[in-house]
Design a protein around this motif. Structure first.
Motif, PDB file in Angstrom:
ATOM      1  N   CYS A  14      -8.172  12.963  22.484  1.00 16.88           N
ATOM      2  CA  CYS A  14      -9.362  12.770  21.301  1.00 16.88           C
ATOM      3  C   CYS A  14      -8.490  13.171  19.851  1.00 16.88           C
ATOM      4  CB  CYS A  14     -10.415  13.813  21.529  1.00 16.88           C
ATOM      5  SG  CYS A  14     -11.242  13.154  22.843  1.00 16.88           S
ATOM      6  N   PHE A  15      -7.524  14.216  19.867  1.00 14.35           N
ATOM      7  CA  PHE A  15      -6.760  14.589  18.709  1.00 14.35           C
ATOM      8  C   PHE A  15      -6.097  13.436  18.112  1.00 14.35           C
ATOM      9  CE2 PHE A  15      -2.759  15.685  16.843  1.00 14.35           C
ATOM     10  CZ  PHE A  15      -3.262  16.330  15.761  1.00 14.35           C
ATOM     11  N   ALA A  16      -5.155  12.687  19.109  1.00 13.40           N
ATOM     12  CA  ALA A  16      -4.396  11.440  18.875  1.00 13.40           C
ATOM     13  C   ALA A  16      -5.356  10.334  18.028  1.00 13.40           C
ATOM     14  CB  ALA A  16      -3.541  11.061  19.902  1.00 13.40           C
ATOM     15  N   LEU A  17      -6.524  10.089  18.837  1.00 14.65           N
ATOM     16  CA  LEU A  17      -7.068   8.814  18.283  1.00 14.65           C
ATOM     17  C   LEU A  17      -7.900   9.183  17.044  1.00 14.65           C
ATOM     18  CD1 LEU A  17      -8.675   6.239  19.000  1.00 14.65           C
ATOM     19  CD2 LEU A  17     -10.420   7.656  20.236  1.00 14.65           C
ATOM     20  N   VAL A  24       1.888   2.365  15.844  1.00 14.10           N
ATOM     21  CA  VAL A  24       2.206   3.292  17.108  1.00 14.10           C
ATOM     22  C   VAL A  24       1.940   4.620  16.615  1.00 14.10           C
ATOM     23  CG1 VAL A  24       3.506   3.630  19.224  1.00 14.10           C
ATOM     24  CG2 VAL A  24       3.407   1.540  18.163  1.00 14.10           C
ATOM     25  N   VAL A  25       1.141   5.336  17.112  1.00  9.69           N
ATOM     26  CA  VAL A  25       0.959   6.674  16.387  1.00  9.69           C
ATOM     27  C   VAL A  25       1.006   7.742  17.744  1.00  9.69           C
ATOM     28  CG1 VAL A  25      -0.527   8.291  15.314  1.00  9.69           C
ATOM     29  CG2 VAL A  25      -0.217   6.089  14.224  1.00  9.69           C
ATOM     30  N   PHE A  26       1.559   8.678  17.705  1.00 10.28           N
ATOM     31  CA  PHE A  26       1.565   9.564  18.720  1.00 10.28           C
ATOM     32  C   PHE A  26       1.154  11.186  18.111  1.00 10.28           C
ATOM     33  CE2 PHE A  26       2.820  12.542  21.897  1.00 10.28           C
ATOM     34  CZ  PHE A  26       2.975  11.966  23.163  1.00 10.28           C
ATOM     35  N   GLY A  27       0.017  11.473  18.738  1.00  9.62           N
ATOM     36  CA  GLY A  27      -0.571  12.778  18.341  1.00  9.62           C
ATOM     37  C   GLY A  27       0.221  13.748  19.130  1.00  9.62           C
ATOM     38  N   ALA A  28       1.025  14.839  18.779  1.00  9.84           N
ATOM     39  CA  ALA A  28       1.936  15.675  19.763  1.00  9.84           C
ATOM     40  C   ALA A  28       1.339  17.241  19.520  1.00  9.84           C
ATOM     41  CB  ALA A  28       3.363  15.704  19.239  1.00  9.84           C
ATOM     42  N   PHE A  59       4.586  10.416  14.053  1.00  9.16           N
ATOM     43  CA  PHE A  59       4.039  11.701  14.852  1.00  9.16           C
ATOM     44  C   PHE A  59       3.041  12.496  14.140  1.00  9.16           C
ATOM     45  CE2 PHE A  59       8.088  10.499  16.984  1.00  9.16           C
ATOM     46  CZ  PHE A  59       7.730  10.776  18.544  1.00  9.16           C
ATOM     47  N   VAL A  60       1.837  12.769  14.704  1.00 11.11           N
ATOM     48  CA  VAL A  60       1.033  13.770  13.875  1.00 11.11           C
ATOM     49  C   VAL A  60       1.084  14.990  14.641  1.00 11.11           C
ATOM     50  CG1 VAL A  60      -1.492  13.962  12.799  1.00 11.11           C
ATOM     51  CG2 VAL A  60      -0.322  11.644  13.131  1.00 11.11           C
ATOM     52  N   LEU A  61       1.350  16.042  14.142  1.00 10.12           N
ATOM     53  CA  LEU A  61       1.431  17.336  14.866  1.00 10.12           C
ATOM     54  C   LEU A  61       0.048  17.972  14.981  1.00 10.12           C
ATOM     55  CD1 LEU A  61       4.888  18.579  13.692  1.00 10.12           C
ATOM     56  CD2 LEU A  61       4.358  17.092  15.618  1.00 10.12           C
ATOM     57  N   GLY A  62      -0.185  18.710  16.221  1.00  7.18           N
ATOM     58  CA  GLY A  62      -1.476  19.511  15.963  1.00  7.18           C
ATOM     59  C   GLY A  62      -1.269  20.817  16.763  1.00  7.18           C
ATOM     60  N   GLY A  63      -2.304  21.606  16.735  1.00  4.63           N
ATOM     61  CA  GLY A  63      -1.898  22.842  17.488  1.00  4.63           C
ATOM     62  C   GLY A  63      -1.796  24.017  16.464  1.00  4.63           C
ATOM     63  N   GLY A  64      -1.667  25.254  16.890  1.00  2.00           N
ATOM     64  CA  GLY A  64      -1.287  26.158  15.757  1.00  2.00           C
ATOM     65  C   GLY A  64       0.064  26.120  15.172  1.00  2.00           C
ATOM     66  N   LEU A  65       1.348  25.630  15.973  1.00  2.00           N
ATOM     67  CA  LEU A  65       2.240  25.731  15.350  1.00  2.00           C
ATOM     68  C   LEU A  65       2.461  24.397  14.224  1.00  2.00           C
ATOM     69  CD1 LEU A  65       3.062  27.609  17.715  1.00  2.00           C
ATOM     70  CD2 LEU A  65       5.265  26.472  17.808  1.00  2.00           C
ATOM     71  N   SER A  66       1.575  23.491  14.295  1.00  2.00           N
ATOM     72  CA  SER A  66       1.677  22.587  13.378  1.00  2.00           C
ATOM     73  C   SER A  66       1.392  23.154  11.777  1.00  2.00           C
ATOM     74  CB  SER A  66       0.504  21.408  13.560  1.00  2.00           C
ATOM     75  OG  SER A  66      -0.862  21.780  13.374  1.00  2.00           O
ATOM     76  N   ALA A 113      10.880   8.607  12.931  1.00  2.00           N
ATOM     77  CA  ALA A 113       9.632   8.359  12.478  1.00  2.00           C
ATOM     78  C   ALA A 113       9.003   9.433  11.754  1.00  2.00           C
ATOM     79  CB  ALA A 113       8.834   8.124  13.969  1.00  2.00           C
ATOM     80  N   ALA A 114       7.982   8.919  11.173  1.00  2.00           N
ATOM     81  CA  ALA A 114       7.426   9.662  10.095  1.00  2.00           C
ATOM     82  C   ALA A 114       6.850  11.066  11.037  1.00  2.00           C
ATOM     83  CB  ALA A 114       6.248   9.389   9.450  1.00  2.00           C
ATOM     84  N   ILE A 115       7.089  12.123  10.418  1.00  2.00           N
ATOM     85  CA  ILE A 115       6.394  13.450  10.991  1.00  2.00           C
ATOM     86  C   ILE A 115       5.261  13.762  10.120  1.00  2.00           C
ATOM     87  CG2 ILE A 115       6.873  15.928  11.705  1.00  2.00           C
ATOM     88  CD1 ILE A 115       8.392  13.702  13.275  1.00  2.00           C
ATOM     89  N   LEU A 116       4.077  14.077  10.595  1.00  2.00           N
ATOM     90  CA  LEU A 116       2.868  14.342   9.737  1.00  2.00           C
ATOM     91  C   LEU A 116       2.098  15.444   9.985  1.00  2.00           C
ATOM     92  CD1 LEU A 116       1.597  10.532   9.402  1.00  2.00           C
ATOM     93  CD2 LEU A 116       3.283  11.861   7.791  1.00  2.00           C
ATOM     94  N   ALA A 117       1.560  16.081   9.224  1.00  2.00           N
ATOM     95  CA  ALA A 117       0.664  17.159   9.413  1.00  2.00           C
ATOM     96  C   ALA A 117      -0.776  16.670   9.581  1.00  2.00           C
ATOM     97  CB  ALA A 117       0.531  17.887   8.194  1.00  2.00           C
TER      98      ALA A 117
END
Length: 305
Positions: free
Chosen positions: A108-111, A124-128, A247-254, A278-282
């Motif tokens: 759900c976060f990635a979507l 192509v987007v990856f939610g990490a 890549f879109v980073l999530g979670g506390g360390l993001s 690849a782009a590294i995005l908040a």
């Protein structure tokens, strides 16, 4: 109307969105995690109240921790014990008399983040997720890709390469999943703290470690750069395998700002020379991505590509 549910071990959040995904209301209640009947009653009550408020039946999507058995459709959710062994989709669809889409909360976060202004030009987007654990989700052309067993995006339980153990004298960590040396044990919040403790830093928590890092503490900087090297290896591997655009980073360390400028350069040594990182995005929506992604499920998911 679209309703999104974000279910966690302590709270259930519902949010309603219009067709343009503008949020109209949001509500949180405690999770009845030990009583399945009470859990179902809670979801039904919240949905019916939303229906009454907006004058019709809204589409329902649910994001929750754990996995769904692809054959029995039963849940496995350690954080919400009453769901384990239950066919939530069948039961809640019967009670609500409408289709209900269900997905892992990382998906759900990635979507959600793949449907944002900053990712609109990426295919192509990856939610990490790098928080308590390490998980993620893959979105291709705005469609959630789950895979046959719903495991697409579970990068946190891939093994860290042996060359990183040799180069950085990394310790070997067992993982709760039953495997050893999973990425999650090194790049999650507890993983970074475990590395700090292994290498003898006195910080008792991550804020203390990052304060030392920013104060030019040599050991803290060595530890954090080891963490960056491991995380970069994981993301570069995913990029090589899936040709990720962003890549879109999530979670506390993001929320650690130093990650964003350091990761691309660290990824380069794991990529072909002709392949820029690849782009590294908040995240744009952050903690709101759970309910937002769940609300998008009915219109933007498919099992395979």
């Amino acid at each position: 109307m679209r309703y999104g549910f974000d279910i966690g071990g302590t709270k259930i959040e519902i949010a309603a969105f219009d067709d343009s995904m503008q949020p109209l209301f949001r509500q949180r209640v405690p999770t009845p995690g030990e009583d399945y009947s009470a859990f179902l009653h809670c979801l039904v009550k919240l949905t019916q109240e939303a229906d009454q408020q907006f004058g019709g039946k809204g589409k329902v999507g649910i994001g929750l921790p754990g996995i769904t058995d692809p054959h029995t459709r039963q849940q496995l959710a350690a954080n919400v014990p009453c769901l384990t062994g239950r066919n939530l989709k069948r039961d809640i669809e019967t009670l609500l008399n409408r289709p209900v889409a269900i997905a892992n909360d990382c998906h759900c976060f990635a979507l959600s983040e793949a449907h944002s202004p900053q990712t609109q030009d990426y295919s192509v987007v990856f939610g990490a997720i790098i928080g308590t654990g390490a998980g993620g989700g893959l979105v291709v052309d705005k469609q959630l890709f789950r895979g046959k067993h719903g495991l697409a995006g579970e990068w946190g339980h891939l093994p860290v390469p042996a060359q990183l153990f040799r180069r950085y004298a990394l310790p070997s960590f067992s993982c709760n999943c039953g495997l050893t040396d999973c990425y999650e044990r090194y790049v999650s919040g507890r993983g970074l703290l475990a590395l700090s403790q292994h290498f003898g830093h006195p910080a008792s928590n991550l804020p203390e470690l990052m304060h030392s890092y920013r104060d030019s503490d040599a050991l803290a900087q060595q530890i954090f750069h080891r963490f960056i090297a491991v995380l970069a290896s994981a993301l570069a591997g995913l990029q090589m395998l899936l040709d990720i655009d962003a890549f879109v980073l999530g979670g506390g360390l993001s929320n650690i700002p130093e990650i964003y400028p350091l990761l691309p350069e660290a990824m380069r040594e794991n990529l072909f020379a002709i392949c820029p990182p690849a782009a590294i995005l908040a995240p744009v929506f952050g903690d709101s991505s759970g309910v937002r992604g769940a609300a998008l499920l009915n219109d933007a998911e498919r099992e395979s590509l």
